[in-house]
Design a protein around this motif. Structure first.
Motif, PDB file in Angstrom:
ATOM      1  N   VAL A 203      -7.807  -4.850  -5.366  1.00 46.30           N
ATOM      2  CA  VAL A 203      -7.588  -3.775  -4.367  1.00 46.30           C
ATOM      3  C   VAL A 203      -5.923  -3.782  -4.046  1.00 46.30           C
ATOM      4  O   VAL A 203      -5.333  -5.023  -3.825  1.00 46.30           O
ATOM      5  CB  VAL A 203      -8.092  -4.046  -3.045  1.00 46.30           C
ATOM      6  N   VAL A 204      -5.420  -2.790  -4.502  1.00 42.08           N
ATOM      7  CA  VAL A 204      -3.704  -2.584  -4.232  1.00 42.08           C
ATOM      8  C   VAL A 204      -3.675  -2.498  -2.625  1.00 42.08           C
ATOM      9  O   VAL A 204      -3.667  -1.042  -2.236  1.00 42.08           O
ATOM     10  CB  VAL A 204      -3.179  -1.433  -5.228  1.00 42.08           C
ATOM     11  N   ALA A 205      -3.230  -3.422  -2.059  1.00 42.65           N
ATOM     12  CA  ALA A 205      -3.117  -3.190  -0.628  1.00 42.65           C
ATOM     13  C   ALA A 205      -1.639  -3.121  -0.010  1.00 42.65           C
ATOM     14  O   ALA A 205      -0.999  -3.960   0.212  1.00 42.65           O
ATOM     15  CB  ALA A 205      -3.813  -4.355   0.156  1.00 42.65           C
ATOM     16  N   THR A 206      -1.216  -1.920   0.072  1.00 40.49           N
ATOM     17  CA  THR A 206       0.217  -1.527   0.525  1.00 40.49           C
ATOM     18  C   THR A 206       0.224  -0.329   1.087  1.00 40.49           C
ATOM     19  O   THR A 206      -0.525   0.856   0.963  1.00 40.49           O
ATOM     20  CB  THR A 206       0.973  -1.526  -0.791  1.00 40.49           C
ATOM     21  N   HIS A 207       1.347  -0.124   2.187  1.00 41.83           N
ATOM     22  CA  HIS A 207       1.663   0.818   2.721  1.00 41.83           C
ATOM     23  C   HIS A 207       3.095   1.608   2.202  1.00 41.83           C
ATOM     24  O   HIS A 207       3.476   2.763   2.422  1.00 41.83           O
ATOM     25  CB  HIS A 207       2.052   0.633   4.226  1.00 41.83           C
TER      26      HIS A 207
ATOM     27  N   GLY B 101      -6.016   0.000  -0.696  1.00 49.42           N
ATOM     28  CA  GLY B 101      -6.023  -0.349   0.851  1.00 49.42           C
ATOM     29  C   GLY B 101      -4.749  -0.330   1.798  1.00 49.42           C
ATOM     30  O   GLY B 101      -3.777  -0.399   1.336  1.00 49.42           O
ATOM     31  N   GLN B 102      -5.247   0.254   3.005  1.00 51.30           N
ATOM     32  CA  GLN B 102      -4.201   0.357   4.013  1.00 51.30           C
ATOM     33  C   GLN B 102      -5.031   0.006   5.189  1.00 51.30           C
ATOM     34  O   GLN B 102      -6.140   0.059   5.456  1.00 51.30           O
ATOM     35  CB  GLN B 102      -3.904   1.978   4.071  1.00 51.30           C
TER      36      GLN B 102
ATOM     37  N   VAL C 250     -10.206   4.557  -1.960  1.00 50.80           N
ATOM     38  CA  VAL C 250      -9.585   3.992  -0.708  1.00 50.80           C
ATOM     39  C   VAL C 250     -10.317   3.252   0.297  1.00 50.80           C
ATOM     40  O   VAL C 250     -11.356   3.813   0.767  1.00 50.80           O
ATOM     41  CB  VAL C 250      -8.706   5.095  -0.292  1.00 50.80           C
ATOM     42  N   PHE C 251      -9.728   2.250   0.651  1.00 55.77           N
ATOM     43  CA  PHE C 251     -10.451   1.361   1.835  1.00 55.77           C
ATOM     44  C   PHE C 251      -9.497   1.366   3.073  1.00 55.77           C
ATOM     45  O   PHE C 251      -8.155   1.207   2.842  1.00 55.77           O
ATOM     46  CB  PHE C 251     -10.839   0.230   1.446  1.00 55.77           C
TER      47      PHE C 251
END
Length: 513
Positions: free
Chosen positions: A413-417, A444-445, A464-465
């Motif tokens: 999961v690429v979790a970034t803003h 993910g955000q 997207v999560f």
């Protein structure tokens, strides 16, 4: 409350800068900042794709079809179409408030003072806008409502229980462990119940410090770090074997020598072994419900032990489907090294063990820096935002290449803003010809933020999560206060989102039609 919020919102509207010059592709919102005079400031960074000549120059037809190249994170109509005007006003007020350092710095004290002066009920009314902005509620019904709202724009839940301890915390630990275990299992079940049908498994997050005290993890971390690579692999094997032994029959062993690779004190070894049935129950429930368990990274003084336990759970439960995922922090100088180390351990374990990773920039910057200065060891945090961007990009590349090589046993999961990081990852996903709907590469955000990224990303066919906290107001508000302090650069950096909220609000006024 609403009248007050409206007055404040429209006061803010008049003071906001013009949106002129905010282009379609915009700039990345930073998770950290650039070092300048000892303080962090927002930096504008562009991230370029890998320079592999076989993949980075698509033909003209491919460019036309590329969903990544057509991503538009500046369209307020698309981003907020599922939001009511009242929700937009609340979001604008809350995000502006969270950008005020003084308010964030003293938020925990203000909550404590407010509870003493006003009582829990009146304080609840005052903080309700913040709670409703970032939290899904405390019941399955409330979580279901949030899930349906997100599903209407193609976004999924990644539930996050508000459970953790730090060094020196955690009294009445057995009672706390039982409560935390039951709460997490309940949220695993709710994650399945409220999931969107499709190839992507629901995700439930957890913190190992909810199930093992941080004090024990800190001492286990020291022991684990002292081992050679071969000894670490053996330690993971031993812990995995014990996990099955004590987890399957429900009782713990008093044989502390079974953890011999770690060379722990007997009391520490026994306490670590005592935690294994709880971790086994979490993994077994996730396998039963087909839900991913994403283990959060925490501070550098506990992370090695968290990695050890996460890898042991992978050995037991990822056969080869990645059900247990671990988190890796790009704001650390050793971010990529930590990721590649654990991939190496998984390969050395053999048996086609699956590996899942949640990639974040990280949130504990100020605490890590102050601890390094206080205790006299090298600062583990990258010197600049640009350094963090480079580390994060390299971590994403490592995991995308892993997924491309072993799609059945790897997931990320690429979790970034950060808009640039999201576009880069989406572009590389396409260049490597990975299926964006397969469920092994997702984005993910945080719930309550970055709608301008999450919604168009999902609309373009990517999974997207939203990381959605769940818990009562008394549980969640201290947690949110701590997270706000750790993520102040993110909150300050949400300027673009506040601008888009303003534009959408103005477009809904009668005179704008």
């Amino acid at each position: 409350m609403l009248v007050t919020s409206c007055r404040l919102a429209f006061s803010l509207l008049r003071r906001l800068p013009s949106l002129r010059g905010v282009g379609v592709y915009g700039v990345g919102v930073c998770n950290l900042g650039t070092v300048a005079g000892g303080k962090y400031q927002q930096a504008h960074v562009s991230v370029t794709a890998s320079a592999d000549p076989s993949t980075t120059h698509p033909g003209q037809d491919e460019v036309k079809k590329s969903a990544a190249l057509q991503l538009n994170f500046g369209n307020h109509k698309t981003a907020f179409k599922h939001k009511t005007t009242r929700e937009l006003l609340r979001g604008l007020v809350v995000l502006h408030s969270c950008a005020v350092d003084t308010l964030v710095n003293h938020s925990h004290k203000l909550l404590s003072l407010g509870e003493r002066l006003l009582g829990e009920r009146l304080l609840g009314y005052m903080v309700a806008p913040f709670y409703n902005q970032f939290v899904a509620g405390d019941s399955g019904q409330e979580l279901g409502v949030v899930s349906q709202r997100l599903a209407s724009v193609g976004v999924r839940l990644m539930v996050a229980p508000m459970l953790e301890t730090d060094v020196g915390e955690g009294h009445d630990v057995q009672e706390m462990y039982t409560k935390n275990l039951n709460k997490t299992i309940h949220l695993i079940d709710l994650s399945r119940q409220h999931s969107i049908l499709g190839t992507a498994r629901p995700i439930c997050q957890t913190k190992i410090t909810a199930h093992v005290t941080a004090d024990i993890l800190a001492r286990v971390s020291t022991a684990y770090q002292s081992l050679s690579m071969a000894e670490r692999v053996e330690a993971v094997r031993v812990v995995a074997a014990l996990l099955v032994e004590v987890g399957s029959d429900g009782h713990t062993t008093t044989s502390s020598h079974l953890l011999h690779p770690l060379q722990l004190k007997e009391s520490d070894a026994l306490e670590l072994i005592d935690s294994l049935p709880r971790l086994y129950k979490l993994g077994a429930q996730c396998v039963l419900q087909d839900v991913v368990l994403a283990v959060d990274a925490e501070y550098t003084y506990t992370n090695p032990a968290i990695n050890l336990l996460s890898l042991a759970m992978m050995k037991v439960f990822n056969n080869p489907t990645p059900i247990i995922w671990n988190t890796y922090q790009g704001y650390l100088k050793a971010g990529r090294e930590n990721l590649e180390h654990d991939l190496g351990v998984v390969r050395a374990l053999g048996g086609n063990v699956g590996f899942g990773a949640k990639l974040v920039r990280g949130a504990y910057l100020e605490r890590e820096r102050s601890l390094a200065q206080e205790k006299g060891y090298p600062d583990p945090v990258n010197n600049t935002y640009e350094d963090t961007a480079a580390v994060y990009t390299s971590m994403v590349e490592v995991m995308l290449q892993e997924v491309a090589a072993e799609a059945e046993s790897r997931a990320v999961v690429v979790a970034t803003h950060n808009e640039a990081s999201v576009k880069h990852a989406a572009g590389r996903l396409e260049q490597l010809r990975l299926d964006p709907q397969a469920g092994n590469v997702v984005f993910g955000q945080v719930y309550g933020m970055a709608e301008n990224i999450s919604v168009p990303l999902a609309a373009s066919g990517f999974l997207v999560f939203k990381s959605v906290p769940s818990g009562s107001m008394s549980e969640v508000m201290p947690y949110l206060s701590r997270r706000a302090n750790e993520n102040r650069a993110v909150l300050r950096g949400a300027r673009r989102e506040r601008q888009l909220l303003t534009r959408e609000l103005l477009s809904r006024l009668p005179f704008s039609r």
